[in-house]
Every structure is written in structure tokens, then in C-alpha cells.
Design a protein around this motif. Structure first.
Motif, PDB file in Angstrom:
ATOM      1  N   ASP A  76       0.840  -1.206   0.000  1.00  0.00           N
ATOM      2  CA  ASP A  76       0.000   0.000   0.000  1.00  0.00           C
ATOM      3  C   ASP A  76       0.872   1.252   0.000  1.00  0.00           C
ATOM      4  O   ASP A  76       0.650   2.176  -0.787  1.00  0.00           O
ATOM      5  CB  ASP A  76      -0.901   0.038   1.238  1.00  0.00           C
ATOM      6  CG  ASP A  76      -2.042  -0.952   1.225  1.00  0.00           C
ATOM      7  OD1 ASP A  76      -2.383  -1.492   0.151  1.00  0.00           O
ATOM      8  OD2 ASP A  76      -2.608  -1.194   2.314  1.00  0.00           O
TER       9      ASP A  76
ATOM     10  N   ILE B 279       2.651   1.751  -3.382  1.00  0.00           N
ATOM     11  CA  ILE B 279       1.701   2.189  -4.418  1.00  0.00           C
ATOM     12  C   ILE B 279       1.368   3.662  -4.226  1.00  0.00           C
ATOM     13  O   ILE B 279       1.398   4.448  -5.184  1.00  0.00           O
ATOM     14  CB  ILE B 279       0.429   1.320  -4.396  1.00  0.00           C
ATOM     15  CG1 ILE B 279       0.744  -0.078  -4.914  1.00  0.00           C
ATOM     16  CG2 ILE B 279      -0.698   1.965  -5.204  1.00  0.00           C
ATOM     17  CD1 ILE B 279      -0.364  -1.090  -4.733  1.00  0.00           C
ATOM     18  N   ILE B 280       1.060   4.059  -3.019  1.00  0.00           N
ATOM     19  CA  ILE B 280       0.697   5.454  -2.736  1.00  0.00           C
ATOM     20  C   ILE B 280       1.854   6.397  -3.062  1.00  0.00           C
ATOM     21  O   ILE B 280       1.665   7.422  -3.725  1.00  0.00           O
ATOM     22  CB  ILE B 280       0.244   5.598  -1.269  1.00  0.00           C
ATOM     23  CG1 ILE B 280      -1.098   4.891  -1.078  1.00  0.00           C
ATOM     24  CG2 ILE B 280       0.159   7.066  -0.851  1.00  0.00           C
ATOM     25  CD1 ILE B 280      -1.473   4.634   0.364  1.00  0.00           C
TER      26      ILE B 280
ATOM     27  N   LEU C 138       2.403   6.455  -6.930  1.00  0.00           N
ATOM     28  CA  LEU C 138       1.304   7.177  -7.569  1.00  0.00           C
ATOM     29  C   LEU C 138       1.497   8.678  -7.389  1.00  0.00           C
ATOM     30  O   LEU C 138       1.330   9.451  -8.334  1.00  0.00           O
ATOM     31  CB  LEU C 138      -0.039   6.724  -6.982  1.00  0.00           C
ATOM     32  CG  LEU C 138      -1.286   7.402  -7.525  1.00  0.00           C
ATOM     33  CD1 LEU C 138      -1.425   7.200  -9.023  1.00  0.00           C
ATOM     34  CD2 LEU C 138      -2.520   6.880  -6.795  1.00  0.00           C
TER      35      LEU C 138
ATOM     36  N   SER D 274      -3.005  10.946  -3.154  1.00  0.00           N
ATOM     37  CA  SER D 274      -2.736   9.603  -3.670  1.00  0.00           C
ATOM     38  C   SER D 274      -3.365   8.543  -2.771  1.00  0.00           C
ATOM     39  O   SER D 274      -3.926   7.558  -3.252  1.00  0.00           O
ATOM     40  CB  SER D 274      -1.234   9.347  -3.763  1.00  0.00           C
ATOM     41  OG  SER D 274      -0.650  10.172  -4.725  1.00  0.00           O
TER      42      SER D 274
ATOM     43  N   TYR E 294      -6.134   5.887  -3.975  1.00  0.00           N
ATOM     44  CA  TYR E 294      -5.845   4.454  -3.878  1.00  0.00           C
ATOM     45  C   TYR E 294      -6.880   3.723  -3.028  1.00  0.00           C
ATOM     46  O   TYR E 294      -7.396   2.676  -3.419  1.00  0.00           O
ATOM     47  CB  TYR E 294      -4.442   4.237  -3.312  1.00  0.00           C
ATOM     48  CG  TYR E 294      -4.156   2.792  -3.001  1.00  0.00           C
ATOM     49  CD1 TYR E 294      -4.106   1.845  -4.011  1.00  0.00           C
ATOM     50  CD2 TYR E 294      -3.965   2.367  -1.693  1.00  0.00           C
ATOM     51  CE1 TYR E 294      -3.863   0.510  -3.738  1.00  0.00           C
ATOM     52  CE2 TYR E 294      -3.718   1.043  -1.406  1.00  0.00           C
ATOM     53  CZ  TYR E 294      -3.673   0.119  -2.432  1.00  0.00           C
ATOM     54  OH  TYR E 294      -3.441  -1.199  -2.144  1.00  0.00           O
TER      55      TYR E 294
ATOM     56  N   SER F  54     -10.082   2.875  -4.732  1.00  0.00           N
ATOM     57  CA  SER F  54      -9.972   2.115  -5.975  1.00  0.00           C
ATOM     58  C   SER F  54     -10.376   0.645  -5.848  1.00  0.00           C
ATOM     59  O   SER F  54     -10.321   0.056  -4.770  1.00  0.00           O
ATOM     60  CB  SER F  54      -8.535   2.189  -6.499  1.00  0.00           C
ATOM     61  OG  SER F  54      -7.670   1.394  -5.694  1.00  0.00           O
TER      62      SER F  54
ATOM     63  N   CYS G 135      -7.326  -1.482  -4.792  1.00  0.00           N
ATOM     64  CA  CYS G 135      -7.128  -1.638  -3.349  1.00  0.00           C
ATOM     65  C   CYS G 135      -7.987  -2.782  -2.817  1.00  0.00           C
ATOM     66  O   CYS G 135      -7.515  -3.610  -2.042  1.00  0.00           O
ATOM     67  CB  CYS G 135      -7.450  -0.335  -2.629  1.00  0.00           C
ATOM     68  SG  CYS G 135      -7.230  -0.420  -0.838  1.00  0.00           S
TER      69      CYS G 135
ATOM     70  N   TYR H  62       4.593  -3.164  -7.578  1.00  0.00           N
ATOM     71  CA  TYR H  62       3.816  -1.960  -7.281  1.00  0.00           C
ATOM     72  C   TYR H  62       3.786  -0.977  -8.450  1.00  0.00           C
ATOM     73  O   TYR H  62       2.785  -0.299  -8.673  1.00  0.00           O
ATOM     74  CB  TYR H  62       4.307  -1.282  -5.998  1.00  0.00           C
ATOM     75  CG  TYR H  62       5.644  -0.600  -6.118  1.00  0.00           C
ATOM     76  CD1 TYR H  62       5.738   0.742  -6.451  1.00  0.00           C
ATOM     77  CD2 TYR H  62       6.834  -1.295  -5.887  1.00  0.00           C
ATOM     78  CE1 TYR H  62       6.966   1.376  -6.562  1.00  0.00           C
ATOM     79  CE2 TYR H  62       8.055  -0.682  -5.988  1.00  0.00           C
ATOM     80  CZ  TYR H  62       8.121   0.650  -6.331  1.00  0.00           C
ATOM     81  OH  TYR H  62       9.344   1.275  -6.436  1.00  0.00           O
TER      82      TYR H  62
ATOM     83  N   VAL I  46       0.391   0.435 -10.188  1.00  0.00           N
ATOM     84  CA  VAL I  46       0.065   1.857 -10.376  1.00  0.00           C
ATOM     85  C   VAL I  46      -0.290   2.121 -11.834  1.00  0.00           C
ATOM     86  O   VAL I  46      -1.268   2.827 -12.119  1.00  0.00           O
ATOM     87  CB  VAL I  46       1.224   2.771  -9.908  1.00  0.00           C
ATOM     88  CG1 VAL I  46       1.006   4.213 -10.370  1.00  0.00           C
ATOM     89  CG2 VAL I  46       1.363   2.719  -8.393  1.00  0.00           C
TER      90      VAL I  46
ATOM     91  N   LEU J 280      -3.733   0.901 -12.343  1.00  0.00           N
ATOM     92  CA  LEU J 280      -4.685   1.821 -11.718  1.00  0.00           C
ATOM     93  C   LEU J 280      -4.921   3.041 -12.618  1.00  0.00           C
ATOM     94  O   LEU J 280      -6.064   3.435 -12.857  1.00  0.00           O
ATOM     95  CB  LEU J 280      -4.159   2.264 -10.351  1.00  0.00           C
ATOM     96  CG  LEU J 280      -4.980   3.291  -9.582  1.00  0.00           C
ATOM     97  CD1 LEU J 280      -6.337   2.730  -9.201  1.00  0.00           C
ATOM     98  CD2 LEU J 280      -4.227   3.744  -8.348  1.00  0.00           C
TER      99      LEU J 280
END
Length: 76
Positions: A17, A20-21, A24, A35, A39, A42, A45, A60, A64, A67
Motif C-alpha cells: 500500500d 503504491i501510494i 502514484l 494519492s 488508492y 480504488s 485496493c 507496485y 500503479v 490503476l
């Protein structure tokens, strides 16, 4: 103290997590808080936290990109 498989999985997902955040945020040039909001709203997630199709084991950066491509409505 020993970690069991479930605890390790939870730690791994938290790390994913965060990655990814952060990525992003970097990729879109937006604040981490924005972000994070995107996320956690989404489908990605949800899929990661439900362990759907092993998606949580993908890179990751790939996640992204997925996403950005498949949930464009979150960026409007």
C-alpha cells in the motif's frame, strides 16, 4: 516473538500500500494524501486486500500503471 503467515501477509500488504501510494504520488505529481485517497477508493485496493487472483504479488509500479489505465474516473 514469531510472526505467523497471516501476520507476515498483513505486513507485506501494508508495505505494498505504501509503495503504491508513494509511486502514484510521484508519477502524477500530487500530494501523498491525495494519492492515498485515490488508492483507498480504488477497485485495485479492494482486489489487493481481498487477495483476488494473487494481484497483491505483482510489482507496485505495474499496479500503479494498471490503476492509471483502468480507473481513470478516480483522477477527474
Amino acid at each position: 516473538m514469531r510472526c505467523n503467515q497471516e501476520q507476515l501477509e498483513k505486513i507485506y500488504i501494508q508495505s505494498l500500500d505504501n509503495s503504491i501510494i508513494s509511486y502514484l504520488s510521484e508519477k502524477k505529481g500530487i500530494d501523498n494524501r491525495i494519492s492515498m485517497d485515490i488508492y483507498y477508493k480504488s477497485q485495485l485496493c479492494i482486489q489487493i486486500h481481498n487477495g483476488e487472483n494473487g494481484v497483491q504479488y505483482l510489482d507496485y509500479k505495474y499496479l500503479v500503471e494498471d490503476l492509471l489505465e483502468n480507473e481513470k474516473n478516480l483522477f477527474m
